[in-house]
Design a protein around this motif. Structure first.
Motif, PDB file in Angstrom:
ATOM      1  N   UNK A  18       0.851  -1.191   0.000  1.00 34.67           N
ATOM      2  CA  UNK A  18       0.000   0.000   0.000  1.00 34.67           C
ATOM      3  C   UNK A  18       0.885   1.239   0.000  1.00 34.67           C
ATOM      4  N   UNK A  19       1.045   1.845  -1.166  1.00 36.10           N
ATOM      5  CA  UNK A  19       1.918   3.002  -1.292  1.00 36.10           C
ATOM      6  C   UNK A  19       1.184   4.250  -1.770  1.00 36.10           C
ATOM      7  N   UNK A  20       0.035   4.075  -2.431  1.00 39.33           N
ATOM      8  CA  UNK A  20      -0.632   5.254  -2.999  1.00 39.33           C
ATOM      9  C   UNK A  20      -2.143   5.105  -2.965  1.00 39.33           C
ATOM     10  N   UNK A  50       1.462   6.665   3.103  1.00 42.02           N
ATOM     11  CA  UNK A  50       1.163   6.559   1.677  1.00 42.02           C
ATOM     12  C   UNK A  50       1.183   7.930   1.004  1.00 42.02           C
ATOM     13  N   UNK A  51       1.299   7.893  -0.318  1.00 41.90           N
ATOM     14  CA  UNK A  51       1.146   9.089  -1.126  1.00 41.90           C
ATOM     15  C   UNK A  51      -0.321   9.218  -1.509  1.00 41.90           C
ATOM     16  N   UNK A  52      -0.891  10.407  -1.331  1.00 48.51           N
ATOM     17  CA  UNK A  52      -2.304  10.629  -1.619  1.00 48.51           C
ATOM     18  C   UNK A  52      -2.454  11.673  -2.721  1.00 48.51           C
ATOM     19  N   UNK A  68      -2.278   8.851 -17.740  1.00 49.56           N
ATOM     20  CA  UNK A  68      -0.940   9.059 -17.193  1.00 49.56           C
ATOM     21  C   UNK A  68      -0.339   7.773 -16.636  1.00 49.56           C
ATOM     22  N   UNK A  69      -1.140   6.712 -16.652  1.00 45.39           N
ATOM     23  CA  UNK A  69      -0.678   5.381 -16.220  1.00 45.39           C
ATOM     24  C   UNK A  69      -0.089   5.397 -14.809  1.00 45.39           C
ATOM     25  N   UNK A  70      -0.666   6.206 -13.936  1.00 44.64           N
ATOM     26  CA  UNK A  70      -0.242   6.217 -12.534  1.00 44.64           C
ATOM     27  C   UNK A  70      -0.940   5.074 -11.816  1.00 44.64           C
ATOM     28  N   UNK A  71      -0.176   4.233 -11.139  1.00 41.89           N
ATOM     29  CA  UNK A  71      -0.789   3.112 -10.423  1.00 41.89           C
ATOM     30  C   UNK A  71      -1.178   3.531  -9.011  1.00 41.89           C
ATOM     31  N   UNK A  72      -2.401   3.237  -8.642  1.00 41.43           N
ATOM     32  CA  UNK A  72      -2.875   3.471  -7.279  1.00 41.43           C
ATOM     33  C   UNK A  72      -3.274   2.136  -6.671  1.00 41.43           C
ATOM     34  N   UNK A  73      -2.790   1.891  -5.456  1.00 40.57           N
ATOM     35  CA  UNK A  73      -3.154   0.647  -4.777  1.00 40.57           C
ATOM     36  C   UNK A  73      -4.600   0.672  -4.307  1.00 40.57           C
ATOM     37  N   UNK A  74      -5.107   1.885  -4.026  1.00 35.99           N
ATOM     38  CA  UNK A  74      -6.462   2.005  -3.498  1.00 35.99           C
ATOM     39  C   UNK A  74      -7.113   3.286  -4.026  1.00 35.99           C
ATOM     40  N   UNK A 103      -7.928  -2.255 -14.177  1.00 34.92           N
ATOM     41  CA  UNK A 103      -6.925  -2.288 -13.119  1.00 34.92           C
ATOM     42  C   UNK A 103      -7.429  -3.125 -11.944  1.00 34.92           C
ATOM     43  N   UNK A 104      -7.599  -4.425 -12.170  1.00 41.07           N
ATOM     44  CA  UNK A 104      -8.224  -5.290 -11.153  1.00 41.07           C
ATOM     45  C   UNK A 104      -7.464  -5.391  -9.837  1.00 41.07           C
ATOM     46  N   UNK A 105      -6.183  -5.017  -9.820  1.00 38.70           N
ATOM     47  CA  UNK A 105      -5.427  -5.080  -8.574  1.00 38.70           C
ATOM     48  C   UNK A 105      -5.684  -3.872  -7.678  1.00 38.70           C
ATOM     49  N   UNK A 106      -6.287  -2.829  -8.233  1.00 39.87           N
ATOM     50  CA  UNK A 106      -6.607  -1.641  -7.442  1.00 39.87           C
ATOM     51  C   UNK A 106      -7.856  -1.900  -6.612  1.00 39.87           C
ATOM     52  N   UNK A 107      -7.758  -1.672  -5.315  1.00 40.61           N
ATOM     53  CA  UNK A 107      -8.896  -1.910  -4.424  1.00 40.61           C
ATOM     54  C   UNK A 107      -9.745  -0.649  -4.325  1.00 40.61           C
TER      55      UNK A 107
END
Length: 237
Positions: A18-20, A50-52, A68-74, A103-107
């Motif tokens: 969980x980073x973003x 985390x980064x918000x 922008x293809x920024x990945x968000x964990x949540x 992005x199925x890994x994003x919760x």
């Protein structure tokens, strides 16, 4: 609260990943409040630091997530958001569907002011969020509790959502993308004939689809303003 176990898999989030977080909410003060709670919890060690980032519109959220293809964990997702019709996004629910697909890994943690039982049930079915909170119940306890559960791949639902899940209802208020487009155009005061030109429909098809929408949303036939207001109340547009 009512928390039930569900999806397990290799893509399950852990605290180390969980980073973003992206907050999708059109009220700036709410965004700032959520971010402050997250930052304070990170400082206390209740959750990872985390980064918000904040997105006050569906357009901005779409750009961050998919251009922008920024990945968000949540993603904290509000349902009642101004439409972004260029991408067929008429509410936060439509964005949620896209996140699930691409992005199925994003919760997803849904936070909404909606209280209509059938509408909430539909969102539960279409997005299947890992967390679901009614805004009136959002506080530090529930928000951080939701994040902690999601980190363990466990769903977290606020008391109101829990009551809905325990209820029994088979009714659905499902609207197609075309029906949402029609409602959006009606909300802009566009006439039936012009709507037909926008959607490449005949006038009779526009009128028929309006009758179907009146029936689906339980509005007296012919009352377009009431139809539009009901759609807004349900967060459909």
């Amino acid at each position: 609260m009512d928390n039930r176990g569900r999806r397990k898999g290799k893509d399950c989030l852990t605290e180390r990943t969980l980073q973003s977080i992206l907050i999708v909410e059109d009220h700036q003060l709410s965004c700032q409040g959520y971010e402050l709670i997250v930052e304070q919890a990170g400082c206390k060690g209740a959750i990872p630091k985390v980064t918000v980032q904040q997105a006050y519109s569906l357009k901005k959220a779409y750009q961050l997530l998919f251009k922008e293809a920024v990945h968000f964990d949540m993603v904290f997702l509000d349902i009642c958001m101004p439409a972004y019709p260029e991408k067929n996004l008429y509410s936060g629910e439509d964005l949620g569907r896209l996140i699930v697909e691409k992005q199925p890994k994003t919760r997803i943690l849904v936070m909404t002011s909606l209280t209509d039982k059938l509408r909430l049930e539909e969102i539960l079915q279409t997005i299947k969020p890992y967390g679901f909170l009614v805004k009136g119940e959002v506080d530090e306890y529930h928000l951080i509790g939701a994040i902690q559960h999601i980190l363990k791949d466990q769903p977290y639902y606020s008391p109101t959502i829990g009551k809905i899940l325990r209820g029994e209802s088979n009714a659905e208020v499902y609207l197609s993308t075309d029906e949402k487009k029609l409602l959006y155009l009606l909300s802009k005061g566009i006439r039936n004939k012009e709507i037909g030109e926008h959607l490449c429909w005949s006038l009779s098809k526009v009128e028929k689809r309006k009758r179907v929408l009146h029936k689906k949303l339980g509005i007296e036939k012919g009352n377009t303003m009431a139809l539009v207001n009901r759609a807004k109340e349900l967060g459909i547009i």
